[in-house]
Design a protein around this motif. Structure first.
Motif, PDB file in Angstrom:
ATOM      1  N   GLU B 113     -20.910   5.015  35.694  1.00 23.91           N
ATOM      2  CA  GLU B 113     -19.681   5.467  35.628  1.00 23.91           C
ATOM      3  C   GLU B 113     -19.468   3.855  35.342  1.00 23.91           C
ATOM      4  O   GLU B 113     -18.518   4.107  33.919  1.00 23.91           O
ATOM      5  CB  GLU B 113     -19.112   5.872  36.989  1.00 23.91           C
ATOM      6  CG  GLU B 113     -19.931   6.659  37.762  1.00 23.91           C
ATOM      7  CD  GLU B 113     -18.522   8.467  36.431  1.00 23.91           C
ATOM      8  OE1 GLU B 113     -18.115   8.092  35.843  1.00 23.91           O
ATOM      9  OE2 GLU B 113     -19.466   9.384  36.647  1.00 23.91           O
ATOM     10  N   SER B 120     -15.664   3.166  27.229  1.00 25.51           N
ATOM     11  CA  SER B 120     -14.904   4.953  26.847  1.00 25.51           C
ATOM     12  C   SER B 120     -13.715   3.807  25.830  1.00 25.51           C
ATOM     13  O   SER B 120     -13.965   2.614  25.491  1.00 25.51           O
ATOM     14  CB  SER B 120     -14.123   4.559  28.193  1.00 25.51           C
ATOM     15  OG  SER B 120     -13.464   3.137  28.627  1.00 25.51           O
ATOM     16  N   PRO B 139     -15.173   9.370  25.155  1.00 26.02           N
ATOM     17  CA  PRO B 139     -14.066   9.740  26.255  1.00 26.02           C
ATOM     18  C   PRO B 139     -14.976   9.624  27.287  1.00 26.02           C
ATOM     19  O   PRO B 139     -16.021   9.947  27.490  1.00 26.02           O
ATOM     20  CB  PRO B 139     -14.108  10.996  26.292  1.00 26.02           C
ATOM     21  CG  PRO B 139     -14.887  11.327  25.374  1.00 26.02           C
ATOM     22  CD  PRO B 139     -15.810  10.624  24.064  1.00 26.02           C
ATOM     23  N   TRP B 140     -13.948   9.651  28.963  1.00 27.46           N
ATOM     24  CA  TRP B 140     -14.713   9.287  29.601  1.00 27.46           C
ATOM     25  C   TRP B 140     -13.955   9.919  31.045  1.00 27.46           C
ATOM     26  O   TRP B 140     -12.178   9.175  31.194  1.00 27.46           O
ATOM     27  CB  TRP B 140     -14.849   7.805  30.457  1.00 27.46           C
ATOM     28  CG  TRP B 140     -14.641   7.569  31.943  1.00 27.46           C
ATOM     29  CD1 TRP B 140     -16.411   7.813  32.140  1.00 27.46           C
ATOM     30  CD2 TRP B 140     -14.297   6.486  31.847  1.00 27.46           C
ATOM     31  NE1 TRP B 140     -16.310   7.186  33.529  1.00 27.46           N
ATOM     32  CE2 TRP B 140     -15.414   6.633  33.418  1.00 27.46           C
ATOM     33  CE3 TRP B 140     -13.246   5.314  32.166  1.00 27.46           C
ATOM     34  CZ2 TRP B 140     -15.269   5.817  34.500  1.00 27.46           C
ATOM     35  CZ3 TRP B 140     -12.983   5.011  33.557  1.00 27.46           C
ATOM     36  CH2 TRP B 140     -14.239   4.939  35.099  1.00 27.46           C
ATOM     37  N   ASP B 141     -14.454  10.462  31.511  1.00 28.92           N
ATOM     38  CA  ASP B 141     -13.244  11.133  33.602  1.00 28.92           C
ATOM     39  C   ASP B 141     -13.986  10.138  34.066  1.00 28.92           C
ATOM     40  O   ASP B 141     -14.821  10.473  34.930  1.00 28.92           O
ATOM     41  CB  ASP B 141     -14.305  12.902  33.497  1.00 28.92           C
ATOM     42  CG  ASP B 141     -13.807  12.997  31.931  1.00 28.92           C
ATOM     43  OD1 ASP B 141     -12.694  13.840  31.281  1.00 28.92           O
ATOM     44  OD2 ASP B 141     -14.610  14.484  31.711  1.00 28.92           O
ATOM     45  N   SER B 142     -12.705  10.035  34.489  1.00 31.08           N
ATOM     46  CA  SER B 142     -12.991   8.875  35.445  1.00 31.08           C
ATOM     47  C   SER B 142     -12.654   9.426  36.260  1.00 31.08           C
ATOM     48  O   SER B 142     -11.487   9.685  37.077  1.00 31.08           O
ATOM     49  CB  SER B 142     -11.435   7.911  35.760  1.00 31.08           C
ATOM     50  OG  SER B 142     -10.361   8.182  35.257  1.00 31.08           O
TER      51      SER B 142
END
Lengths: 285, 264
Positions: B113, B120, B139-142
């Motif tokens: 992460e 990101s 893109p990064w889904d936090s």
């Protein structure tokens, strides 16, 4: 019975302490020699000690320039710090009034506690530009000697003062009553009587000088070239290890341990010389 | 011309990194080629130490990561391209290189992460803010919540940037602790390879010997960095060619007077 037991017990505890400290020393020595040995075998002791080219990337390992670098800065610091330190010790022990000594002595002792990186930083920001005014780049043996002298002085001063102080009062009284002046007494009676203590002070200072690493890295320039003048940069044995050990692997790492072995032998040699000199002095007394 | 302050000599003071440094390895491969650095060069072990030394020496020249450049030194234009962020970003400045995060195998859990955060848009914005060269943000889904410890060790070039990234990440996820330490690129490779750090940092590519020793290492390009050739602010020279830089560090050009340049 009880008293006998505690006596026995304390005997063994003290013995154990001595044994542990010896063991630690032995382990360090064995490990260093064991890690350094492959370098001596592959490079050759003579080539390693007398080579002047150090290019680990090209597989060339010669440390003569660094042996000289270490010896030069140590001798330089010795030459400067001995008269300064002994002079200051005479002032503290014989000349200065009680109150002055009460301020000066703690200040000198405080100097010992300053971390060497701070000496290095001050040296890099102030001493190096000053030496540059004389010539060269400033990163030089001279700058290193000046910084080392400041670092060694407290050791020389405090131990010399203690030994001057421990000269029996009756010696001095004798000299004074024979009509010697105060200065004649100090020069011809007190100092000779304190000689072995002063030699100890100088030897301990020398030990600190040759082992100093961090402050040296910051002011000596670490260049690997035969130094021909005090204004030239140089590299010390300790600096060589500290700068490169992070990256070293394989034979390079062994060569750095071998550098440590050389340092080890050098320090033992210096201490032995000092030990013998002191022994002779004491016999002469 | 007189560059020195109160001195007749304009002999160049060459200040280089020590053998083994990632910055030195890059400088050697891109600028020096087969020329060896002169053995009269001053060698200092940190980016910051080189900057301070050049800042204090009117005749000094050194090379450091662009992230370390401040107003005390002047970065030279190389081959006519000045070392501005725009030129670096546009790929015009010749001395730029990728910076790597290394992990043993694919990163997992909180480490993954953190790396994704660095790659990101938010992470790459910090990269640019710190004077390094950014890439297109991925893109990064936090995630909502993260707990754990991450250790990062290696390149001193990456260290200040990694600290900034870690601080932001720890602000987003207060239950994550990230420790950043230096040591140099080789230490970064070793630490990631033998598992003493979760992330290794290197400012150079892996050597073939390192790939053999640690075949599981995965590299992640976390930013790009320019290597700035720096001189003292009083130095009238403001640009050199790559060839001249190599001649200076090789010892062939030993005096600033030997260089032809337009006096400002």
């Amino acid at each position: 019975m009880n008293r006998y037991l505690t006596d026995k017990l304390s005997h063994w505890v003290v013995l154990l302490c001595a044994f542990v400290s010896l063991l630690i020393l032995a382990l360090i020595a064995i490990f260093t020699f064991q890690q350094g040995f492959p370098a001596f075998r592959e490079i050759g002791i003579v080539q390693f000690l007398t080579g002047t080219v150090w290019r680990p990337g090209q597989g060339e390992f010669g440390i003569l320039t660094m042996i000289l670098g270490s010896i030069y800065v140590t001798l330089g610091a010795l030459v400067l710090s001995t008269p300064l330190g002994v002079g200051c010790a005479i002032l503290l022990a014989e000349v200065a009034p009680h109150q002055v000594r009460g301020i000066l002595r703690p200040m000198v002792e405080l100097l010992v506690g300053i971390p060497s990186i701070v000496y290095g930083l001050v040296g890099m920001m102030f001493i190096v530009p000053l030496v540059r005014e004389i010539g060269g780049t400033g990163f030089s043996i001279l700058a290193a000697v000046i910084v080392l002298t400041a670092m060694v002085l407290p050791t020389v001063i405090t131990i010399s003062e203690d030994s001057i102080r421990s000269v029996p009062q009756k010696y001095k009284d004798g000299a004074l009553s024979l009509g010697a002046t105060r200065w004649q007494t100090i020069w011809h009676v007190t100092l000779p009587a304190a000689r072995s203590g002063i030699i100890t002070a100088v030897v301990l200072g020398m030990g600190r000088a040759i082992g100093e690493t961090m402050a040296m890295i910051m002011v000596i320039g670490n260049a690997i070239r035969m130094p021909t003048s005090p204004l030239d940069p140089a590299r010390t044995l300790t600096g060589n290890i500290a700068v490169e050990i992070m990256y070293a692997a394989g034979i390079h790492e062994n060569a750095l341990f071998a550098t440590g072995v050389v340092l080890f032998v050098l320090i033992i040699a210096l201490n032995s010389i000092a030990f013998v000199t002191r022994q002779r002095e004491q016999e002469a007394e | 011309m007189s560059v020195g302050c109160g001195r007749d000599s304009d002999a160049i003071t060459i200040i280089s990194r020590e053998e083994g440094s990632g910055t030195r390895a890059y400088f050697k491969s891109t600028v020096m080629g087969d020329t060896l650095t002169t053995d009269g060069a001053i060698l200092l072990p940190y980016n910051g130490a080189i900057r301070n030394a050049v800042a204090g020496d009117p005749n000094g020249i050194g090379y450091i990561s662009r992230g370390y450049v401040d107003s005390a030194v002047i970065p030279l234009a190389i081959d006519g391209v000045s070392c501005t962020l725009e030129n670096c970003q546009a790929g015009k400045y010749p001395l730029s290189r990728p910076l790597y995060f290394l992990t043993s195998g694919e990163a997992t859990g909180v480490t993954a992460e953190f790396i994704n955060f660095c790659l990101s848009d938010a992470g790459q914005t910090i990269v640019a803010d710190e004077g390094y060269i950014r890439q297109e943000g991925k893109p990064w889904d936090s995630p909502q919540k993260l707990i754990g410890n991450i250790s990062e060790r290696g390149s001193t070039t990456i260290q200040p940037l990694a600290e900034k990234l870690a601080n932001r990440f720890m602000k987003l996820y207060p239950e994550v602790t990230i420790t950043i330490s230096g040591g140099g690129s080789s230490v970064g490779v070793k630490s990631a390879g033998n598992g003493t750090a979760d992330i290794g940092a290197a400012s150079r590519e892996l050597k073939s010997s390192e790939m053999e020793e640690y075949p599981d290492l995965k590299t992640h390009v976390m930013a790009y960095d320019a290597v700035a050739i720096i001189v003292h602010p009083d130095n009238p020279v403001h640009g050199l060619t790559t060839g001249e830089v190599a001649q200076i560090f090789g010892g062939e050009i030993a005096d600033w007077k030997e260089l032809e340049f337009v006096e400002l």
